[in-house]
Design an enzyme around this catalytic site. Structure first.
Site, PDB file in Angstrom:
ATOM      1  N   GLU A 145      31.278  14.100  25.833  1.00  0.00           N
ATOM      2  CA  GLU A 145      30.582  12.811  25.841  1.00  0.00           C
ATOM      3  C   GLU A 145      31.123  11.887  26.931  1.00  0.00           C
ATOM      4  O   GLU A 145      30.361  11.229  27.635  1.00  0.00           O
ATOM      5  CB  GLU A 145      30.709  12.135  24.466  1.00  0.00           C
ATOM      6  CG  GLU A 145      29.912  12.834  23.384  1.00  0.00           C
ATOM      7  CD  GLU A 145      28.475  13.099  23.802  1.00  0.00           C
ATOM      8  OE1 GLU A 145      27.792  12.167  24.245  1.00  0.00           O
ATOM      9  OE2 GLU A 145      28.036  14.259  23.700  1.00  0.00           O
ATOM     10  N   GLU A 202      23.818  18.745  30.844  1.00  0.00           N
ATOM     11  CA  GLU A 202      24.625  19.387  29.805  1.00  0.00           C
ATOM     12  C   GLU A 202      25.693  20.301  30.398  1.00  0.00           C
ATOM     13  O   GLU A 202      26.853  20.282  29.977  1.00  0.00           O
ATOM     14  CB  GLU A 202      23.733  20.186  28.852  1.00  0.00           C
ATOM     15  CG  GLU A 202      22.987  19.318  27.861  1.00  0.00           C
ATOM     16  CD  GLU A 202      23.946  18.456  27.066  1.00  0.00           C
ATOM     17  OE1 GLU A 202      24.533  18.948  26.116  1.00  0.00           O
ATOM     18  OE2 GLU A 202      24.126  17.282  27.418  1.00  0.00           O
TER      19      GLU A 202
HETATM   20 ZN   LIG Z   1      25.739  16.417  26.293  1.00  0.00          ZN
END
Ligand SMILES: [Zn+2]
Length: 272
Positions: A145, A202
């Protein structure tokens, strides 16, 4: 009747907007070698300002309902991990350790965690409890994060949104160059939460995340077990975290490869 000056005007406005949309690379590459030119139309300051407001609001609401840092042990555990991870952000961004970081635990059954632009972190108790996370796994989620924030992915998303919307208006020749300034904050809010991260974002957050965790002395391989656990609780109502962080097939292989790559950093950190 279509007036020719209108299309000319649209062309000029269009090119001005393109100039206003600069490319940059928000982070240094680290051992994992993340590098990509990012197109930005919204400023960092706009994003951080929107994030500060939204974060303060969410935390005030949680506090009002007795859901902010309700369990002292859990809060201390999350903050201790953040305290180890944050100084390591220097490897990607020398400015990051001096950001105004905030770390809070929200009591909620939601399996979720996030870090807003400028370092505003929230971890939900549902994530820790339902997945029975070890410290290494918790560090893996938080490292991931924090990496989204370091890399300014939500600013990139807000910028994409702004360019797409303004692009349409430009064709209609109704938008002036200055109008993005007023709408910028709106796009910033849209980019903050709730939208799924792209595959590219990601993968970048995964790779940077394992490096942050390893440097902070957490086993980077925990990222792999974390995503396995995340996949196993899918069921009827997949966790919020999964909708904003879509799991993809090649991901486990990439995580395995990169967590091995940063293993020496973990071993060095353990020796210290
Ligand atoms: Zn992520």
């Amino acid at each position: 009747m279509i007036r020719p000056w209108r299309s000319l005007c649209a062309l000029i406005v269009g090119s001005l907007l393109l100039i206003g949309c600069k490319t940059e690379n928000t982070t240094q590459t680290g051992v994992v070698g993340v590098h990509r030119e990012q197109r930005m139309a919204i400023s960092s300051a706009t994003m951080v300002s929107a994030a500060n407001k939204q974060y303060a609001q969410l935390m005030a609401d949680a506090e009002k309902n007795g859901k902010l840092n309700a369990d002292a042990n859990q809060t201390a555990r999350v903050k201790a991990i953040a305290d180890k991870l944050i100084p390591q952000s220097m490897v990607f961004r020398p400015d990051a350790p001096s950001w105004k970081w905030e770390v809070n635990v929200i009591t909620s059954p939601e399996v979720n965690a996030w870090c807003m632009p400028g370092g505003k972190i929230a971890v939900y108790t549902g994530l820790i409890e339902k997945l029975k996370l070890t410290d290494d796994e918790l560090a893996a989620v938080m490292g991931h994060e924090v990496s989204h924030a370091l890399r300014e992915h939500s600013r990139e998303r807000a910028s994409e949104q702004a360019v797409a919307n303004v692009g349409i208006s430009v064709v209609a020749a109704v938008v002036g160059v200055g109008s993005l300034g007023q709408k910028g904050m709106e796009y910033a809010y849209q980019g903050l939460l709730g939208l799924p991260n792209s595959r590219t974002h990601e993968i970048e957050a995964d790779r940077m995340g394992v490096e942050l965790a390893a440097r902070a002395g957490y086993d980077p391989k925990a990222a792999v077990s974390l995503w396995k656990k995340m996949g196993e609780i899918g069921g009827k109502e997949p966790p919020k975290f999964m909708s904003t962080h879509p799991p993809r097939g090649e991901r486990m292989q990439d995580l395995t490869e990169y967590s091995e790559k940063v293993l020496p950093l973990y071993q060095q950190a353990k020796r210290r």
